[in-house]
Every structure is written in structure tokens, then in C-alpha cells.
Design an enzyme around this catalytic site. Structure first.
Site, PDB file in Angstrom:
ATOM      1  N   ASP A   1      23.164 -12.150   4.665  1.00  0.00           N
ATOM      2  CA  ASP A   1      23.418 -13.056   3.547  1.00  0.00           C
ATOM      3  C   ASP A   1      24.912 -13.199   3.267  1.00  0.00           C
ATOM      4  OD1 ASP A   1      22.615 -14.584   1.089  1.00  0.00           O
ATOM      5  OD2 ASP A   1      23.611 -12.891   0.124  1.00  0.00           O
TER       6      ASP A   1
ATOM      7  N   MET B   1       8.871   4.865   4.984  1.00  0.00           N
ATOM      8  CA  MET B   1       8.988   3.463   4.597  1.00  0.00           C
ATOM      9  C   MET B   1      10.197   3.227   3.714  1.00  0.00           C
ATOM     10  SD  MET B   1       6.733   2.025   6.293  1.00  0.00           S
ATOM     11  CE  MET B   1       7.225   0.434   5.644  1.00  0.00           C
ATOM     12  N   GLU B   2      10.550   4.212   2.899  1.00  0.00           N
ATOM     13  CA  GLU B   2      11.732   4.073   2.048  1.00  0.00           C
ATOM     14  C   GLU B   2      13.005   4.012   2.892  1.00  0.00           C
ATOM     15  OE1 GLU B   2       8.512   4.892  -0.549  1.00  0.00           O
ATOM     16  OE2 GLU B   2       9.094   5.850   1.327  1.00  0.00           O
TER      17      GLU B   2
ATOM     18  N   LEU C   1       0.802  -1.219   0.000  1.00  0.00           N
ATOM     19  CA  LEU C   1       0.000   0.000   0.000  1.00  0.00           C
ATOM     20  C   LEU C   1       0.838   1.273   0.000  1.00  0.00           C
ATOM     21  CD1 LEU C   1      -2.884  -1.051   2.408  1.00  0.00           C
ATOM     22  CD2 LEU C   1      -2.793  -1.169  -0.087  1.00  0.00           C
ATOM     23  N   CYS C   2       2.155   1.128  -0.190  1.00  0.00           N
ATOM     24  CA  CYS C   2       3.011   2.305  -0.324  1.00  0.00           C
ATOM     25  C   CYS C   2       2.864   2.906  -1.718  1.00  0.00           C
ATOM     26  CB  CYS C   2       4.486   1.931  -0.102  1.00  0.00           C
ATOM     27  SG  CYS C   2       4.964   1.858   1.617  1.00  0.00           S
ATOM     28  N   HIS C   3       2.946   4.235  -1.783  1.00  0.00           N
ATOM     29  CA  HIS C   3       2.892   4.902  -3.076  1.00  0.00           C
ATOM     30  C   HIS C   3       4.231   4.767  -3.804  1.00  0.00           C
ATOM     31  CE1 HIS C   3      -0.387   6.819  -0.826  1.00  0.00           C
ATOM     32  NE2 HIS C   3      -0.947   7.031  -2.008  1.00  0.00           N
TER      33      HIS C   3
END
Length: 229
Positions: free
Chosen positions: A198, A183-184, A145-147
Site C-alpha cells: 500500500d 495464525m497470529e 475460526l481462530c480463537h
């Protein structure tokens, strides 16, 4: 039974987050007072309903003062409870900045290998830095739901910390637009941390990614925010 209904009514009232919450609670208490008067032949003591109402109002007042008098809402949940993407078209464009951080605890053995650049996959910090930047640019593909926004700058720094044998990660995202970039920034430090894992997992499965969090944000209607140290 009367007391049980009062407890249920009070509990349900606490869950209502709307402008008429106080009126609803007062109405419920008044109805229960009338029922108690019918059963017992006299109204309940004045202090009973008053103390419940007063205590509730005091708690609501404290809550409102903590959130600046506005009621918090989940903008990604619609009126029917279904998930939705927020329409940001009415918002004004402004410069948005967000800084996030995370930590990867390596342990002394892996820390020494990273420091000496002796891991089989190569330069851990450089690869993780590029991965974090790339992750920030693909946030809307990972978080549904992020733009999909245009980033004007992404910074990811990884620093070896010999005090606890860890990698400290900080990420910054910048954009000029209608929605924030928290969020970014969080995706950048998370993907960078996963990449460190990793790169190091062949040497140890005990590596831990911790403390993923937002440190600050600026811009937009809600203004600036900084995490208290």
C-alpha cells in the site's frame, strides 16, 4: 467389469483414514475373489489379491511412519462436514511461540525510494511494522475460526534486502494458553507485507508479496516444529 469394480474398490479404500482401513480392504478383495471364482469357475491366482493387499499395506506403513503413527485430521471440520470452532477447554495451558516470514519484492526503483525514505506516504518500514503488530492482535476478527487469545508478545522485523531488492519480513507471536499462535504470526507478516504494498503502490504496481510461511512453532501437545532449511 470385475476389474473395474476392483479398481473402484481399491481407490475408495485408499481414501479411508480410519483404524479399520486394512480390514475393509481385505474384505472387499475377498468378496471380489469369490465373485471371480463364481464367474470363471476357479479362484484368481494367489498372487493377485496378495500383491494388491501387500502393496497397499506397505504404502500405509510408510505413510504412518512419516506422520508418527497418528492419522491427520482437519479439526475445524465436524463429523457432519460442517465448519466448527475447536473446543480447546480440555487442553493444558502452555507457552506457545510461533515465527513466520514473508517477502515483498519491490524492484530496484521502489527499493531505492524506500531506502531513501522518499515515498509520499512516509516511512514504509515503520508503518508496516506497526500494521503487522496490529494485525496479529486482530487475527481472530480476520480468520473466522481462530480463537480470541491473549498475546503476551508480538515482534515484527522488516529488513531491506539489496540482493533482490526486497523487504524481508519476520514476525513472532507469543502467548500462554490452550491454543497455538501460528495464525497470529502469519497474520502479522501478511498484514505487514500488504502495508508495504500500500505504501509503495503509487510508485509501482509490480510489487509482489511472496513466500508467506511458518518458520517454527513451540508449545502445545504437538511440541516443537521447525522448517527444514
Amino acid at each position: 467389469m470385475i476389474l473395474r469394480r476392483l479398481a473402484v474398490a481399491f481407490h475408495q479404500s485408499r481414501r479411508l483414514y480410519s483404524s479399520n482401513i486394512s480390514h475393509d480392504l481385505a474384505s472387499r478383495i475377498a468378496e471380489l475373489n469369490k465373485e471371480m471364482e463364481t464367474v470363471f469357475g476357479e479362484p484368481p491366482p494367489n498372487g493377485f489379491a496378495g500383491s494388491v493387499s501387500n502393496d497397499f499395506m506397505a504404502q500405509e506403513s510408510q505413510t504412518s511412519s512419516k506422520i508418527g503413527g497418528s492419522t491427520p485430521v482437519l479439526t475445524h471440520v465436524g463429523s457432519t462436514g460442517a465448519a466448527q470452532m475447536v473446543d480447546v477447554s480440555p487442553k493444558e495451558n502452555s507457552k506457545r511461540t510461533a515465527i513466520a516470514s514473508s517477502k515483498v519484492i519491490l524492484g530496484k526503483k521502489v527499493f531505492d525510494l524506500v531506502l531513501a525514505n522518499q515515498l509520499a506516504k512516509g516511512d514504509v518500514l515503520s508503518v508496516a511494522k506497526i500494521a503487522g503488530i496490529n494485525g496479529a492482535k486482530h487475527t481472530s476478527s480476520l480468520i473466522p475460526l481462530c480463537h480470541n487469545i491473549t498475546l503476551t508478545h508480538v515482534r515484527v522485523n522488516l529488513t531491506l534486502n539489496d540482493k533482490d531488492f526486497s523487504v524481508d519480513i519476520e514476525g513472532e507471536a507469543v502467548s500462554t494458553g490452550k491454543t497455538g499462535v501460528e495464525m497470529e504470526a502469519l497474520t502479522a507478516v501478511t498484514v505487514a507485507g500488504l502495508t508495504v504494498y500500500d505504501m509503495c503502490k503509487a510508485a509501482s504496481k509490480d510489487v509482489q508479496i511472496t513466500d508467506v510461511r511458518l518458520e517454527s512453532k513451540s508449545g502445545g501437545k504437538s511440541g516443537d516444529w521447525y522448517r527444514e532449511k
